[in-house]
Design an enzyme around this catalytic site. Structure first.
Site, PDB file in Angstrom:
ATOM      1  N   ASP A  26     -59.507  -5.241 -39.630  1.00  0.00           N
ATOM      2  CA  ASP A  26     -58.191  -6.111 -38.991  1.00  0.00           C
ATOM      3  C   ASP A  26     -57.365  -5.118 -38.973  1.00  0.00           C
ATOM      4  OD1 ASP A  26     -56.390  -8.688 -38.477  1.00  0.00           O
ATOM      5  OD2 ASP A  26     -55.581  -8.561 -40.120  1.00  0.00           O
ATOM      6  N   ASP A  28     -53.107  -5.507 -38.781  1.00  0.00           N
ATOM      7  CA  ASP A  28     -51.631  -5.684 -39.346  1.00  0.00           C
ATOM      8  C   ASP A  28     -51.923  -6.063 -40.984  1.00  0.00           C
ATOM      9  OD1 ASP A  28     -50.149  -5.242 -36.576  1.00  0.00           O
ATOM     10  OD2 ASP A  28     -51.084  -7.765 -36.392  1.00  0.00           O
TER      11      ASP A  28
END
Length: 361
Positions: A26, A28
């Site tokens: 991922d 963020d």
């Protein structure tokens, strides 16, 4: 009968970068927070690559194109190209094209990445509800305002299918969690009374696409969210590493349900480079390193009581092993459901760790 495996208990005797062939990361809260890299993570990812691990980037943030995401990563000293990036806009566009066919009219709501993904999938992008779109695809965009939301509401009321790239209520920032796409999706669905079709994580399609692109044989999903990254990894039958550099805090982790319990835990993505101690049963409790967590043991009824051996003083300065022990103790007691986890300290060292992790003490 063999007891069920408890997530986190097994640890990793070898650094994950040497066990798993691809990290599905991922962005963020894992690689960066806002415009800046998480401290130390670019170097850690470079070291993981040097050890032979390949990297794929899987993001629910639909606002930017893969080209823009790859350029941002490269600017942060994490070299990447567009094929390395899977966005939730791409996943949504693929789903809509499969459901409605090439050339179908679609109204995008969100950043430029939403419209770009729709065009790339062969769909016709429109800007007004009066153009009778057959679907509204809503993704995160910092500049989304009342006008765009109103057009989406009218289109959905007129029969368009409402498709959300993700339902993340928040996004991480240097100022703490801020409203994410899920918050704005809730505005449209709240007014129309129609729940959206959500295509991003935890739907396994995004991770599955990244696995296909990279040819991963043993992927590891690395994320900061339980509801998207960990649950999505589990649904894709991949191992998971939760990092605490984003939105998930220890209290939320302790209370997680079975589908949202990670296999490994680290402060940040540097956990790809380190071994992870196992958590083992001991005298009615669970030990990790110099820490032992027990249910009860003089604490309030049902509370987790954390204590530390004198010998464990220097080995785990941040107390992460104590958090691991508490998680396994609590999850072993609640194998089938989420449950709140009251905690108590057996000594001052444990109290300091609980305070560090925002768990009282």
């Amino acid at each position: 009968m063999t007891a069920p495996r408890v997530p986190l208990a097994g640890g990793a005797a070898v650094a994950p970068c040497r066990v798993y062939d691809v990290a599905l990361l991922d962005l963020d809260g894992v690689v960066y927070v806002g415009p800046e890299a998480v401290p130390g993570v670019p170097g850690a990812l470079a070291a993981a690559r040097a050890a032979g691990m390949r990297l794929g980037f899987v993001t629910n943030n639909a606002s930017r194109t893969p080209e823009e995401v790859a350029a941002h990563l490269t600017d942060l000293a994490v070299p990447a190209g567009p094929p390395d990036v899977i966005t939730s806009s791409q996943a949504a566009a693929t789903v809509v094209a499969q459901r409605l066919g090439a050339g179908a009219r679609v109204l995008p709501v969100g950043g430029p990445g939403v419209a770009a993904a729709l065009r790339a999938a062969g769909l016709a992008v429109v800007s007004r509800a009066e153009e009778q779109p057959r679907a509204v695809v809503q993704g995160y965009g910092r500049d989304v305002g009342w006008t765009e939301l109103a057009e989406a509401v009218v289109a959905v009321r007129n029969g368009a299918e409402h498709v959300a790239t993700n339902a993340d209520a928040t996004i991480p920032s240097a100022h703490g969690p801020l409203p994410g796409n899920g918050a704005l999706v809730g505005v449209v669905s709240g007014v129309t009374g129609r729940p959206p079709l959500v295509t991003g994580k935890p739907d396994p399609a995004m991770h599955a696409e990244c696995v296909r692109r990279t040819g991963a044989r043993r992927p590891l999903v690395v994320g900061d969210r339980l509801d998207t990254d960990v649950e999505g990894g589990r649904r894709a039958a991949a191992a998971t590493l939760l990092v605490l550099s984003g939105v998930t805090n220890p209290a939320t982790l302790l209370a997680a349900g079975p589908a949202r319990r990670p296999d490994l835990l680290a402060p940040d993505a540097g956990g790809l480079l380190t071994t992870h101690p196992p958590v083992t049963a001991e005298d009615g409790g669970w030990r990790c390193g110099g820490w032992v967590a027990r249910v009860g043991g003089g604490a309030a009824d049902g509370a987790l009581r954390l204590g530390r051996d004198a010998a464990g003083a220097a080995a785990d300065a941040d107390g992460l092993d104590g958090l691991r022990a508490m998680c396994v103790a609590h999850w072993a007691r609640h194998p089938g459901a989420a449950a709140p986890a009251p905690v108590a300290a057996a000594d001052e060292a444990a109290a300091a760790v609980l305070r560090r992790w925002g768990l009282g003490g």
